[in-house]
Structure formats: structure tokens, C-alpha cells
Design a protein around this motif. Sequence first.
Motif, PDB file in Angstrom:
ATOM      1  N   ASP A 179      43.927  64.070  65.973  1.00  0.00           N
ATOM      2  CA  ASP A 179      43.759  65.590  65.804  1.00  0.00           C
ATOM      3  C   ASP A 179      44.655  66.424  65.021  1.00  0.00           C
ATOM      4  OD1 ASP A 179      42.333  67.688  66.305  1.00  0.00           O
ATOM      5  OD2 ASP A 179      42.663  67.667  68.455  1.00  0.00           O
ATOM      6  N   LEU A 180      44.385  66.269  63.368  1.00  0.00           N
ATOM      7  CA  LEU A 180      44.963  66.507  63.325  1.00  0.00           C
ATOM      8  C   LEU A 180      45.088  68.918  62.717  1.00  0.00           C
ATOM      9  CD1 LEU A 180      45.158  64.056  60.015  1.00  0.00           C
ATOM     10  CD2 LEU A 180      46.511  64.096  62.286  1.00  0.00           C
ATOM     11  N   GLY A 181      44.612  69.114  63.832  1.00  0.00           N
ATOM     12  CA  GLY A 181      44.267  70.775  63.397  1.00  0.00           C
ATOM     13  C   GLY A 181      43.359  70.920  62.689  1.00  0.00           C
ATOM     14  N   SER A 182      43.183  71.138  61.259  1.00  0.00           N
ATOM     15  CA  SER A 182      42.029  70.860  60.271  1.00  0.00           C
ATOM     16  C   SER A 182      41.339  69.527  60.631  1.00  0.00           C
ATOM     17  CB  SER A 182      42.350  71.496  59.521  1.00  0.00           C
ATOM     18  OG  SER A 182      42.727  70.137  58.161  1.00  0.00           O
ATOM     19  N   GLU A 183      41.422  68.768  60.974  1.00  0.00           N
ATOM     20  CA  GLU A 183      40.400  67.817  60.887  1.00  0.00           C
ATOM     21  C   GLU A 183      40.548  66.530  62.013  1.00  0.00           C
ATOM     22  OE1 GLU A 183      40.696  65.470  57.155  1.00  0.00           O
ATOM     23  OE2 GLU A 183      42.946  64.857  57.489  1.00  0.00           O
ATOM     24  N   VAL A 184      38.952  65.701  62.553  1.00  0.00           N
ATOM     25  CA  VAL A 184      39.850  64.099  63.220  1.00  0.00           C
ATOM     26  C   VAL A 184      39.702  63.819  62.341  1.00  0.00           C
ATOM     27  CG1 VAL A 184      38.588  63.314  65.174  1.00  0.00           C
ATOM     28  CG2 VAL A 184      38.686  65.991  65.101  1.00  0.00           C
ATOM     29  N   VAL A 185      40.883  62.481  62.995  1.00  0.00           N
ATOM     30  CA  VAL A 185      40.574  61.264  62.277  1.00  0.00           C
ATOM     31  C   VAL A 185      40.296  59.976  62.959  1.00  0.00           C
ATOM     32  CG1 VAL A 185      41.834  59.903  60.257  1.00  0.00           C
ATOM     33  CG2 VAL A 185      42.341  62.122  60.492  1.00  0.00           C
ATOM     34  N   VAL A 186      39.258  59.028  62.522  1.00  0.00           N
ATOM     35  CA  VAL A 186      38.857  57.420  63.140  1.00  0.00           C
ATOM     36  C   VAL A 186      39.275  57.304  62.566  1.00  0.00           C
ATOM     37  CG1 VAL A 186      37.653  56.971  65.063  1.00  0.00           C
ATOM     38  CG2 VAL A 186      36.940  59.386  64.960  1.00  0.00           C
ATOM     39  N   SER A 187      39.866  55.872  63.291  1.00  0.00           N
ATOM     40  CA  SER A 187      40.479  54.864  62.617  1.00  0.00           C
ATOM     41  C   SER A 187      40.026  53.665  62.819  1.00  0.00           C
ATOM     42  CB  SER A 187      42.133  54.736  62.220  1.00  0.00           C
ATOM     43  OG  SER A 187      42.388  55.274  61.147  1.00  0.00           O
ATOM     44  N   ILE A 188      39.251  52.391  62.586  1.00  0.00           N
ATOM     45  CA  ILE A 188      39.171  50.912  62.752  1.00  0.00           C
ATOM     46  C   ILE A 188      40.110  50.386  62.195  1.00  0.00           C
ATOM     47  CG2 ILE A 188      37.250  49.629  63.927  1.00  0.00           C
ATOM     48  CD1 ILE A 188      36.550  53.912  63.196  1.00  0.00           C
ATOM     49  N   ARG A 189      40.227  49.214  62.568  1.00  0.00           N
ATOM     50  CA  ARG A 189      40.897  48.540  62.491  1.00  0.00           C
ATOM     51  C   ARG A 189      40.921  47.426  62.794  1.00  0.00           C
ATOM     52  NH1 ARG A 189      46.323  46.327  62.220  1.00  0.00           N
ATOM     53  NH2 ARG A 189      47.566  47.718  63.690  1.00  0.00           N
ATOM     54  N   ASP A 190      41.185  46.052  61.970  1.00  0.00           N
ATOM     55  CA  ASP A 190      40.483  44.576  62.686  1.00  0.00           C
ATOM     56  C   ASP A 190      41.644  43.612  61.882  1.00  0.00           C
ATOM     57  OD1 ASP A 190      38.858  43.089  60.404  1.00  0.00           O
ATOM     58  OD2 ASP A 190      38.207  44.173  60.585  1.00  0.00           O
ATOM     59  N   ASP A 191      41.924  42.279  62.230  1.00  0.00           N
ATOM     60  CA  ASP A 191      42.440  41.238  61.878  1.00  0.00           C
ATOM     61  C   ASP A 191      42.375  40.337  61.680  1.00  0.00           C
ATOM     62  OD1 ASP A 191      42.245  40.116  63.772  1.00  0.00           O
ATOM     63  OD2 ASP A 191      44.103  40.600  65.009  1.00  0.00           O
ATOM     64  N   GLY A 192      40.831  40.158  60.909  1.00  0.00           N
ATOM     65  CA  GLY A 192      40.362  39.580  60.576  1.00  0.00           C
ATOM     66  C   GLY A 192      40.679  39.075  59.029  1.00  0.00           C
ATOM     67  N   PRO A 193      39.753  38.279  58.507  1.00  0.00           N
ATOM     68  CA  PRO A 193      39.651  37.400  57.392  1.00  0.00           C
ATOM     69  C   PRO A 193      40.376  38.468  56.404  1.00  0.00           C
ATOM     70  CG  PRO A 193      38.069  36.647  58.118  1.00  0.00           C
ATOM     71  CD  PRO A 193      38.075  37.317  59.174  1.00  0.00           C
ATOM     72  N   GLY A 194      39.205  39.896  56.195  1.00  0.00           N
ATOM     73  CA  GLY A 194      38.891  40.196  55.835  1.00  0.00           C
ATOM     74  C   GLY A 194      37.876  40.625  54.401  1.00  0.00           C
ATOM     75  N   ILE A 195      37.326  41.232  53.188  1.00  0.00           N
ATOM     76  CA  ILE A 195      36.308  41.186  52.173  1.00  0.00           C
ATOM     77  C   ILE A 195      37.072  40.613  51.097  1.00  0.00           C
ATOM     78  CG2 ILE A 195      34.262  42.085  51.602  1.00  0.00           C
ATOM     79  CD1 ILE A 195      34.144  44.003  53.409  1.00  0.00           C
ATOM     80  N   SER A 196      36.559  39.314  51.253  1.00  0.00           N
ATOM     81  CA  SER A 196      36.683  38.853  48.802  1.00  0.00           C
ATOM     82  C   SER A 196      36.692  39.863  48.102  1.00  0.00           C
ATOM     83  CB  SER A 196      36.106  38.269  48.893  1.00  0.00           C
ATOM     84  OG  SER A 196      35.985  36.593  50.135  1.00  0.00           O
ATOM     85  N   ASP A 197      37.054  39.677  46.805  1.00  0.00           N
ATOM     86  CA  ASP A 197      37.334  40.726  46.363  1.00  0.00           C
ATOM     87  C   ASP A 197      35.509  40.387  45.684  1.00  0.00           C
ATOM     88  OD1 ASP A 197      39.844  41.973  45.969  1.00  0.00           O
ATOM     89  OD2 ASP A 197      40.459  40.524  44.830  1.00  0.00           O
TER      90      ASP A 197
END
Length: 365
Positions: free
Chosen positions: A295-313
Motif C-alpha cells: 500500500d503506497l498511499g496513492s496506489e496499491v501494488v500486487v506482485s505475483i512472482r514464481d520461480d518457474g522456467p519463465g517464458i521463452s523469448d
Amino acid sequence: MWRGVLAFRLLTWAFAGGTVIVQSGHYQREWLAWTVLGVMALWSVVSSFFYLRERTRPPALVVFDLVLTTALLLTSHWVLSDEQFALNVPLITTVWAAVPPVAAGARFGASGGVLAGLVLGVATGLARDKFDIDVARDGVLLAAAGLLVGMAATMGRRSAARLEQALRKEAATAERERLARSIHDSVLQVLARVRKRGNEVGGEAAELAKLAGEQEIALRSLVTTEPLTPNDSGTSSLRAALQLLATSSVQVSTPADDVELPAHVTDELVAVTREALSNVEKHAPGAQAWVLLEDLGSEVVVSIRDDGPGISDGVLEQAAADGHLGVVESIRGRVRDLGGSAALDTGPGRGTEWEVKVPSTRGAK
């Protein structure tokens, strides 16, 4: 508040009665003066009976009070003599006419009180057949009385609602703590024992241990988070809603203080988070995921992160060219409708991270 209105009505009627007694013998129509005073007394008693009970205090009653008072005030044209008008003798209703603006303020708020005061101010000018500084002063005072009482009534209702909400929240917290203690001494201990023993035995028992661990985490979240139903102001807790998403493979981190947002914003952000986590489970089975709420006051930030293989280029570009963006566009579309933004950071071997930002609107819309 309403007891004060009734006390004011009785006190002003007593003043009106004293005025009629003092002016008795000088009125143009003596009988009409006493008749009006009698009607004022009768309505003072009747209105007091109805105003004391909330269920017999409909808006129409306050409007009728204003209409009746205005009508009685206008009879001054036939009650007072020309000499009394010249001497600026009080109208037949005197200060008793100030009660409807006060009642309207208590019932409708500041705007209702001001409107009722202005109506009676105009009626005062019509009764005296002139609009001078004295009439203007009376109108301003009547409107000001309605304004002040209306503001006080509005603040009182808001304070009462907040107090009731706080008491309900306190009661719910106490009940959750009681349930948490009870469950900890029974169900949670059993699930923890099953998880520990299953991991020790291995094989199929390890799968049962994993399921027991997930249920243990879900049950702990359920008994320690607040109810998700919107409160009286139309907001709900995003912090509590996200905490319910925690599992053995999903860790949720939230601020210590609650994050209240309009209920529809909370629902959309939870849906976005679920979509991102579902995508992790589908394309990176076994990966760990983390949800972070800020909660940054003027905005709310939700981050969703995983340690999977990621998405290839090039995968996302190819999907866009083929018209298949699926979850990516679904998440961005939901956040866009909330007036926010959703940024995707991914690459081979470095997992996937969504950063969702929405304006921190604190009122229900």
C-alpha cells in the motif's frame, strides 16, 4: 438529537404562549391568535410522540411539519393588527417556527435543514409583506440552524456507524481467536501430525502429507483472516482476501495494517491474482509462487512472482500474432478497467513476475 428537537419545540411553544398573552387585546383577530396557539400546542404534543420513535419518523412527517408551520406562520397576516406590524411585533408563531429547520436537519442532513430554513424565511417575508434586513436576518438564522443541526446529525450517524462497525469487527476478531485456539488444539494438530508422519514414511504417504499440509495452511488462513463481506461503507479487505490464497506452494506477504478498497476493486484484484497463480500451476507445475501486497498511499501494488522456467523469448509475440494471448490479456484487461496497469517481467530461467498497480480509491463507488 431528536430529544433535543422536542425540548426545543416545547420551549419555543412556551415562549410563543407568553408572547400571545402579552399581546392579548391588541390582535386584529383575538380568537384566531388563540386558535393558532392551540394548534401549535396540539402539534407539539403529536409530533413529539412520533418523533421519539424511529419507525414513526418518516420523511413525510418532517415535510408535513414544515408545511403546517409555514401555514400557521402565514396566518399572522390576519392575526396581527397594522399597529403591531408597524411596531415589528413577533409573528404569531414567533421562534416556534425555527423547529422544522432543526427537524429537517436532523432527518435529511445539512441540505434539508438549509432548505427548510429558506422556506420559512420566505414565508416570514410574505407574512410581513416586505423583505427587509430583519426578514433577511431571520432567514439566515433559520437556514444556519438547519445547517448546523444537519451537519451534527450527519456526523453523529457516521460516528455511530463506525462505532457499530468497530464493535462488530472486535466481536468477529474475538470469535476468530476462539475458533483458532479450538482448531489448533484439535484439527490443526492432527493435520500437522499427518504431514510430519507422511513425510517420514514417504511413498504414497508423502502425497497425503502434502495434501494435509495444504489443508493446514488453508485452515490457518481461514480462521485468522477477517470476513470478506463488504462493510457499511462498501469496502472490503484486500489484505484478508489475498491471505486466503496461501498454500504450501504460494506464500502471501501483506502489510500489518489493513488495506480497504471498494469491494469491486478487491474482487477484481483477487481474480487477477488467481489467474496468475493458475497460470503458474498450469505451465510451471511444482514451482513456488509469492504474492506481495504493498500500500503506497496513492496506489496499491500486487506482485505475483514464481520461480518457474519463465517464458521463452518470442513466445508472447508469436501468441499475439496468432491472436492467442489468453491469461495475459485477461489480466491486463481487468486491471485496465480499474484504471491501473499490469506489467509482465519474464524470461528463460528467471521465472515470471506480474506487477499490478491500481489507484488507491478509498471510498465505495
